[in-house]
Design an enzyme around this catalytic site. Sequence first.
Site, mmCIF file in Angstrom:
data_model
loop_
_atom_site.group_PDB
_atom_site.id
_atom_site.type_symbol
_atom_site.label_atom_id
_atom_site.label_comp_id
_atom_site.label_asym_id
_atom_site.label_seq_id
_atom_site.Cartn_x
_atom_site.Cartn_y
_atom_site.Cartn_z
ATOM 1 N N GLY A 18 18.557 42.811 21.977
ATOM 2 C CA GLY A 18 19.296 41.550 22.044
ATOM 3 C C GLY A 18 18.446 40.392 21.553
ATOM 4 O O GLY A 18 17.219 40.474 21.449
ATOM 5 N N GLU A 19 19.136 39.303 21.239
ATOM 6 C CA GLU A 19 18.433 38.132 20.709
ATOM 7 C C GLU A 19 17.482 37.565 21.749
ATOM 8 O O GLU A 19 17.830 37.397 22.913
ATOM 9 C CB GLU A 19 19.440 37.067 20.282
ATOM 10 C CG GLU A 19 20.255 37.476 19.076
ATOM 11 C CD GLU A 19 20.938 36.287 18.424
ATOM 12 O OE1 GLU A 19 20.404 35.176 18.496
ATOM 13 O OE2 GLU A 19 22.023 36.486 17.854
ATOM 14 N N GLY A 20 16.280 37.248 21.305
ATOM 15 C CA GLY A 20 15.256 36.686 22.176
ATOM 16 C C GLY A 20 14.224 37.698 22.607
ATOM 17 O O GLY A 20 13.086 37.338 22.933
#
Length: 647
Positions: free
Chosen positions: A553-555
């Site tokens: 996921g993003e991050g």
Amino acid sequence: MSVDGWNTVLVLGGTRSGKSEFAESLVTDAPVVRYVATAPEGDPEDTEWATRLAAHRARRPGSWTTEETTEDPRRLADVLESAEPNETLLVDDLGGWVTVLLDPDHQPADDVATIAELAEALRGCAARVVLVSPEVGLSLVPTTPLGRAFTDALGAANRAVADACDAVALVVAGQPVWLKSAPTTIAPAAPAAAPTVSASVTAPVVASLADAEPTPEVQLPDVLTHAPPAAPNQEPGNPWAAPTMALPMVATGLVIQPGMELPMPDEYAGPQAVDRLATLDVPGAGLGVLDRVVGFAASTQGTSTPRAWSSVRVLLLHGDHAGGGSAGTVAGESARRAAQARAGKGALARLAAESGASLQVVDAPASAPMEDQPALSPDQVESALRYGWRLAEQAADAGVQLLVLGACGAGTEAAAAAVLAATAGAEPPAVLGRVITESGEIDDAAWMIRCAAVRDALHRTRRSSRGAKDILAELGGGDVAVATGVLLGATARRVPVLLDGPVGVAAGMVSRDLAGQARHWCLLADHGGHPAVRLAADVLGLTPLLDLRMDLGEGANALVALPLLRSVLALSAALPVHPSLGGDDDADPAADEPQSTDPSYPDVNDPYVNDTDPDLAEPDFAEPEPAGPGPASTGADEQPASGWRAG
């Protein structure tokens, strides 16, 4: 009318009251200013009048353009009607305009009709306009028939223009008093809150919709490897104490428009820091590609000996996109991930805690199906931009030295692909990643539906403007709009941003047309193997440092890389000069650097381990238990929990 609260301001005052100087201060930082001069040149032998005109000209910045309307009083209305939305007009002043209006050379003339034309042009003007006028009775007027006619005409003009303007200020002895402010529309469900205003604002500010929204709570890490400062250190030697950039703010709040002039990183500190690495006592060939981290940190901190970021905040943007762009996603999955992060659980919260970074989950407005209709309304775009800007400002006020931008939401990859197609001419299939199901299988049918949704959205908007706000409204949606506001706000406050994922780079692409300086404050740790991130990074000039190909996921990629980046900065700050270059093995290169007086600021030689506390030296990785409906949170920047309430 502009959608961000105000479009026209009338500044009144007597002779030598300072009204012109105040009006000029309102537009000083606007990117495009056209000065509309209305005063006639007068008698060539009147040296005093010529001196006044020369003083006015000398105060104007060289970047301003000047337009004369002294030949025909009706020309002022034409100038207002033809002004572009990205312009700012300063009209100085209506007293001179009335003088020309009553000039015998222009008679017979219908003064009332001409004033009405001016007011009507002002109401329909697309540009932002500041007008200056003498207030009737505060200036000397001869008691002659012509003097009385001037008083009557000026009073009528002031009343008509004041009625047409969004805001009116009266300047007395250099002090502005706001007689009329633009109305602020607050949604019925939105609770009232005091506005938070940057110190650079030169005029009273009324809360806008975004300013009325409380920001979401900040989840503090339960595992701290170092203590973040409670507030920004304002010591002169602190590189993070730089003030915010002065921006065009008048009466109702922040103006986010194309061509904003935001600060740039220090162009000399970065190369100096990289050159300094060659003099250090480093074994082997040095830091390799990670020397770019040192150069980036040096330029954003304004010093050739940058320090590791001790206070980091992760902004996780949660916003779903309806329609075909979300094909292949499980309903409610993004909301579950966001709730998990709020509770301090899940991969992203775990990584943030281990890195000592605070986590803030932000609910962005939901986006409509872009293939059928605009993803957001123009008002929602303005609110989302200001909301993101305020998130960055609050982080800067809390002492945050690095922002990590991530996102979770259904359809985010398709929205980012549409933005890249509109801004960089990309083909949607080339920038849309494969769709992976929960069982780990590739879903080509869902991928084709996403491609079709982006294709149809681009076809629907083929004749639409490709301006930054138009792209956000038509294609980008809520999370990309909030992310764009975060990038702009962080740039204004000189806070670097670590990007990770399609939403962040899509926001970087859009921010180019609003403020080209924003991309210079961004660092991309890893492209994650995503084709959209690869393309946007190439366009933005951001070279990924790593190639981990993680898919959490993003991050997540950014947080995995964060300890490595901190280690590189700590090493570059702590190592001495090589003995062959005159260095001393016992010398401390940071001894001459200004030291922070903040007791929570980490030791530059060991910014990650607090050896005075055994609990912090050996962290416990047990899952945190939330207190009540939300996570246990303490600290100066704790905020009440909130979702998004778009206006």
